[in-house]
Design an enzyme around this catalytic site. Sequence first.
Site, PDB file in Angstrom:
ATOM      1  N   PRO A  53     -10.840  -2.384   5.730  1.00  0.00           N
ATOM      2  CA  PRO A  53     -10.466  -1.564   6.885  1.00  0.00           C
ATOM      3  C   PRO A  53      -9.411  -0.530   6.507  1.00  0.00           C
ATOM      4  O   PRO A  53      -8.437  -0.839   5.838  1.00  0.00           O
ATOM      5  CB  PRO A  53      -9.910  -2.589   7.879  1.00  0.00           C
ATOM      6  N   GLU A  54      -9.636   0.706   6.920  1.00  0.00           N
ATOM      7  CA  GLU A  54      -8.688   1.768   6.637  1.00  0.00           C
ATOM      8  C   GLU A  54      -7.870   2.071   7.883  1.00  0.00           C
ATOM      9  O   GLU A  54      -8.009   1.401   8.915  1.00  0.00           O
ATOM     10  CB  GLU A  54      -9.436   2.998   6.124  1.00  0.00           C
TER      11      GLU A  54
END
Length: 268
Positions: free
Chosen positions: A2-3
């Site tokens: 996840p960014e």
Amino acid sequence: MPELPEVETVRRALSAPLEGKRLTDWTVRDARLRWPVVLPDALRGCELTSLERVAKFLVFRFDGSAFLIAHLGMSGSFRLLEKPPPSAKHDHVDLVFDDVTLRYNDPRRFGSLHYHTGRLRSHFLLQSLGMDAIEDSLDGDYLYARSRGRSVSVKDFLMNGHVLAGVGNIYASEALFTAGIRPTTKAGRISKARYAVLADAVRCTLRDAIEQGGTTLRDFSSTDGKPGYFAQRLQVYGREGEPCAKCGAGIRRLARGRSTFYCAKCQR
């Protein structure tokens, strides 16, 4: 992994139902995340005053200058449950806030959950982070000054958390395409004018992704179990061999380390 947009999506989803509630109990089924999970009794009964984001970290701020700092790692996710079902195999931690349970699931166990007191940025995971990538103050002058003398590629430069906090592989590729800069160009050779364009591209790309709910990643889903939607609008990432939306040339991929996607015609 996840960014920043995915983490911000989670923060927005959880803040309203959790802020103002008290952490009344917890269950740690498996403390063996990236670092051991240790939650002290001092947290019990503390009110969650705000849920914040620092780069790719979720920060649970409690009264009394206490924090829980969470990172989702490669495959971590939170679920908000009013009537929690029996735990599944990878449900490692439950945090009970009054009448709701926040359940952390992480098949790969690369995520982390840290208790911290005192000044937030003194924590070892946060103390050396650079400017947040969606800050209004991010501009070409900042990137230009930090890039002088650097021989690394501009893509690696963008992903250096000590320089710019929150830019990962997907959005670095997308922002560089928007700015028309080839990802392999050495960071120290890019002009201040081109960095001004890139700073705007980074900020706009991330903010657009946040509004779309984050990218659709194999291991990521938002708090309601649904994937993000920004992947529907990716211009280069994961599109090797497909035509560029701007010029029609085939998108190329470099496979050194993390895959890099770009258009050789549009990006110079």
